[in-house]
Design a protein around this motif. Sequence first.
Motif, PDB file in Angstrom:
ATOM      1  N   LYS A  96       0.842  -1.217   0.000  1.00 50.22           N
ATOM      2  CA  LYS A  96       0.000   0.000   0.000  1.00 50.22           C
ATOM      3  C   LYS A  96       0.865   1.251   0.000  1.00 50.22           C
ATOM      4  CE  LYS A  96      -2.766  -0.475   3.474  1.00 50.22           C
ATOM      5  NZ  LYS A  96      -3.891  -0.460   4.414  1.00 50.22           N
ATOM      6  N   ILE A 113      -2.521  -1.048  -5.504  1.00 51.29           N
ATOM      7  CA  ILE A 113      -3.882  -1.385  -5.074  1.00 51.29           C
ATOM      8  C   ILE A 113      -4.054  -2.872  -5.314  1.00 51.29           C
ATOM      9  CG2 ILE A 113      -6.338  -1.043  -5.508  1.00 51.29           C
ATOM     10  CD1 ILE A 113      -5.627   1.823  -6.357  1.00 51.29           C
ATOM     11  N   GLU A 135     -10.965  -2.325   2.848  1.00 56.88           N
ATOM     12  CA  GLU A 135     -10.202  -1.863   1.697  1.00 56.88           C
ATOM     13  C   GLU A 135     -10.840  -2.337   0.387  1.00 56.88           C
ATOM     14  OE1 GLU A 135      -5.727  -2.407   0.751  1.00 56.88           O
ATOM     15  OE2 GLU A 135      -5.876  -1.561   2.766  1.00 56.88           O
ATOM     16  N   ASN A 160     -13.746   0.016  -0.105  1.00 58.90           N
ATOM     17  CA  ASN A 160     -13.273   1.368  -0.436  1.00 58.90           C
ATOM     18  C   ASN A 160     -12.671   1.446  -1.835  1.00 58.90           C
ATOM     19  OD1 ASN A 160     -14.064   2.355   2.041  1.00 58.90           O
ATOM     20  ND2 ASN A 160     -12.073   2.047   2.994  1.00 58.90           N
ATOM     21  N   ASN A 161     -11.985   0.375  -2.261  1.00 59.20           N
ATOM     22  CA  ASN A 161     -11.374   0.359  -3.591  1.00 59.20           C
ATOM     23  C   ASN A 161     -12.325  -0.142  -4.679  1.00 59.20           C
ATOM     24  OD1 ASN A 161      -8.917   1.383  -2.675  1.00 59.20           O
ATOM     25  ND2 ASN A 161      -8.096  -0.646  -2.251  1.00 59.20           N
ATOM     26  N   LYS A 162     -13.582  -0.427  -4.261  1.00 56.58           N
ATOM     27  CA  LYS A 162     -14.611  -0.903  -5.204  1.00 56.58           C
ATOM     28  C   LYS A 162     -14.162  -2.138  -5.984  1.00 56.58           C
ATOM     29  CE  LYS A 162     -16.678   3.678  -5.794  1.00 56.58           C
ATOM     30  NZ  LYS A 162     -16.349   4.195  -4.536  1.00 56.58           N
TER      31      LYS A 162
END
Length: 150
Positions: free
Chosen positions: A111, A116, A144, A147-149
């Motif tokens: 990270k 990603i 995560e 949030n990162n879809k």
Amino acid sequence: MRFLGLQPNAHACNCNSFLSCLLMNGDIQKAFIVLFFMRKKENVTEHMYSLMLKAVAEVKGCDSALRMFRELEREPNYKSSFDVVLYNTAISLCGRINNVYETERIWRVMKGDGQIGTEITYSLLVSIFVRCGRSELALDAYDEIVNNKI
């Protein structure tokens, strides 16, 4: 490959194939010679490192492969080209030996390097963290994902 923005290098692709053949035939020493030759020519791919880490893990164990990964991390010329696939390989090796601390460290470094994770990354992370009794980290990884879809 064009769609993904990858610019394949024919020489590196051929060396990847050669390296794969050597490793399939169990000739890890010659594979290291090819790897060192490619490093000298500054034409190493992350795929080569992934292949070598897996081979070292098979022959000498996951701890040895993870030591090799940490050595690669210390070399700025090579670390700058690490990709998520190489990090996934290292995380996978950690999972084989339930090394939750190294798993977490690699995830944080990944990270920090601006990488990603993929579905594979988070599947590995959640599985390792739950198996090792670190539910809070599994939930962090899941957050995560959201949030990162992914």
